[in-house]
Design an enzyme around this catalytic site. Structure first.
Site, PDB file in Angstrom:
ATOM      1  CB  CYS A  80       9.793  10.831 -16.778  1.00  8.67           C
ATOM      2  SG  CYS A  80      10.994  10.065 -15.667  1.00  8.67           S
ATOM      3  CB  CYS A 159      14.890   3.407 -16.071  1.00 12.32           C
ATOM      4  SG  CYS A 159      13.892   4.554 -15.085  1.00 12.32           S
ATOM      5  CD  GLN A 268       8.290   9.346   1.696  1.00 12.36           C
ATOM      6  OE1 GLN A 268       7.993   9.236   0.509  1.00 12.36           O
ATOM      7  NE2 GLN A 268       7.552  10.045   2.540  1.00 12.36           N
ATOM      8  CG  PHE A 297      -1.639   8.755   8.613  1.00 15.35           C
ATOM      9  CD1 PHE A 297      -2.559   7.877   8.056  1.00 15.35           C
ATOM     10  CD2 PHE A 297      -2.094   9.970   9.100  1.00 15.35           C
ATOM     11  CE1 PHE A 297      -3.910   8.213   7.979  1.00 15.35           C
ATOM     12  CE2 PHE A 297      -3.442  10.315   9.037  1.00 15.35           C
ATOM     13  CZ  PHE A 297      -4.358   9.434   8.474  1.00 15.35           C
ATOM     14  CG  ASN A 302      10.857   7.925   7.239  1.00 13.64           C
ATOM     15  OD1 ASN A 302      12.001   7.539   7.034  1.00 13.64           O
ATOM     16  ND2 ASN A 302      10.380   9.059   6.713  1.00 13.64           N
ATOM     17  CG  ASN A 346      -9.623   3.306   9.620  1.00 13.96           C
ATOM     18  OD1 ASN A 346      -9.041   4.250   9.063  1.00 13.96           O
ATOM     19  ND2 ASN A 346     -10.713   2.761   9.116  1.00 13.96           N
ATOM     20  CG  ASP A 367       4.094  11.059   6.086  1.00 18.23           C
ATOM     21  OD1 ASP A 367       3.630  11.519   5.028  1.00 18.23           O
ATOM     22  OD2 ASP A 367       5.074  10.301   6.120  1.00 18.23           O
ATOM     23  CB  CYS A 397       1.990  12.113  -1.104  1.00 19.67           C
ATOM     24  SG  CYS A 397       0.644  11.080  -0.498  1.00 19.67           S
TER      25      CYS A 397
END
Length: 445
Positions: A80, A159, A268, A297, A302, A346, A367, A397
């Site tokens: 963190c 943690c 995720q 992707f 998901n 790809n 994604d 991301c």
């Protein structure tokens, strides 16, 4: 100026590593432990030609957004970076990082800023890679995250971002690994928490003995965990008990789905945000029952499988054959095989001709990993107006590669960035997840 010198600084802003940014004698100074608006006494720890690094020693004027980190290991453990900053303020930092990247790197601004997406601040991390190191000087085996800006494994005993039952395993895991035949050849343990099982995937560089396997089984029964073993690459991961191969899954109750996966599969980290992110992506796509949708992707499906509950047809494309197989299996398991199609390709080496060859898509979801989706952006930009999806939702991301792709779509392809917003997938860390919406311009050539 000697490196041990301390001086007073006014902190102007915060970078994504949680460091305060100040200036001294015309030089940028990055200050660990300082927040925007604070006045601190900082000690220089490293000097470079264009910047200095420093550590806050005394807070002369504290920010109203400063909080006391609940984790006793904060500042040493590298897991963190922002526990000393209020969670709402963390979100504001990430939203600003997204907007700055779009404006400065992509030279584009969204028509609308989406509301920030937040979830639980603690116990959210259902995926983690724990480093393991035999350190006799520290009493034996250490299990946890690496120290901040270091390759050493931090000596952590709890943690707060892991689920409590996983945090409680950190010390028992030390004893377990220390009792194996070659504790010096165990580099990591992968953690995967499903809705009904917790899996630990042990990376071992030497074969395990029968006694080792008995220890693992006893530990698994005592702590209610499923062991997987990984002797080489991720493709070698296998369950210690073959009957538990399908134990890991997570529910998507809004769509009546349970997604099955393996410890080495990409999923995720934060299941609470993942559910909210799927809901927002589908809402933003505004899928209609007659739509044909592309999910690029797509991973293990998901987004694809929730989309398939709403659209006529979903075409998922992914670079990993393993994940493609997983998506096909779950689609068949959940009665969606006739509405889905999954292909390995790809996506970093595609063009407009390839995209045209797939046929027309009414909507598209992208994604990608941190590298972004520049080849896909180039392909979309090259499509004629009649060939373009009515809407594209891009889940990112990495703000930098999203900004690059958004800039190309807008400036070269004439696409409009309708909306964008940050997603706090990883509270207390520097990671910025985001979501953006593109539509073709009515005036695109």
């Amino acid at each position: 100026m000697p490196e041990t010198r301390s001086y007073t600084l006014d902190i102007e802003s915060l970078d994504l590593d949680g460091q305060g940014i100040a200036h001294h004698d015309g030089k940028v100074v990055f200050v660990d432990g300082a927040l925007t608006g604070e006045r601190v006494v900082a000690r220089v720890t490293r000097r470079k030609p264009s910047y200095d690094k420093a550590q806050a020693e005394t807070i002369l004027r504290a920010s109203a957004q400063r909080t006391t980190p609940p984790c006793p290991h904060f500042g040493v453990c590298g897991g963190c970076a922002m526990q000393h900053l209020d969670v709402a303020a963390q979100m504001a930092v990430k939203q600003r990082a997204l907007e700055d990247a779009l404006a400065h790197l992509g030279k584009v601004r969204p028509d609308q800023i989406l509301p920030a997406m937040q979830g639980p601040a603690w116990g959210y991390r259902h995926r983690a890679r724990l480093s393991v190191r035999l350190v006799p000087k520290k009493g034996g085996v250490l299990v946890g995250f690496r120290e901040r800006r270091s390759s050493y494994v931090a000596d952590i005993r709890e943690c707060r971002v892991l689920p409590p039952h996983v945090s409680a395993l950190l010390l028992p895991l030390r004893g377990l690994v220390g009792g194996l035949s070659r504790p010096d050849r165990i580099p990591q343990i992968e953690v995967a928490v499903g809705d009904q099982a917790t899996a630990l995937c042990l990376r071992h560089l030497e074969p395990l003995t029968d006694a080792d396997l008995r220890r693992l089984r006893d530990f698994g029964e005592q702590h209610r965990v499923v062991w997987w073993l990984q002797p080489k690459g991720p493709e070698t991961a296998h369950p210690l008990d073959p009957a538990q191969v399908d134990a890991l899954a997570y529910a998507l109750p809004a769509y009546g789905l349970r997604m099955h996966y393996r410890p080495a599969d990409f999923t995720q980290v934060n299941p609470f945000i993942n559910q909210a992110l799927i809901a927002r992506a589908l809402t933003l796509l505004a899928v209609r029952p007659e739509d044909r949708v592309a999910d690029l992707f797509c991973g293990l499906g998901n987004f694809s499988l929730p989309l398939a509950t709403q659209a006529r047809r979903v075409v998922g494309i992914e670079g990993s054959e393993t994940l493609v197989a997983r998506a096909r299996e779950d689609a068949a398991r959940q009665g969606l095989a006739d509405r889905t199609e999954f292909t390995k390709l790809n996506l970093f080496e595609v063009d407009a001709e390839w995209l045209r060859g797939l046929g027309y898509f009414d909507r598209m979801l992208i994604d990608p990993p941190r590298e972004g989706a520049f080849a896909v952006a180039q392909a979309l930009a090259a499509l004629a107006p009649a060939e373009r999806p009515r809407r594209v939702v891009y889940v990112s991301c990495n703000p930098a590669t999203l900004a690059r792709d958004a800039g190309y779509l807008h400036h070269v392809g004439g696409w409009v960035l309708k909306a964008a917003g940050a997603v706090n997938m990883f509270p207390h860390t520097a990671h910025v997840e985001s979501i953006a919406v593109f539509e073709p311009s009515a005036t695109a050539a």
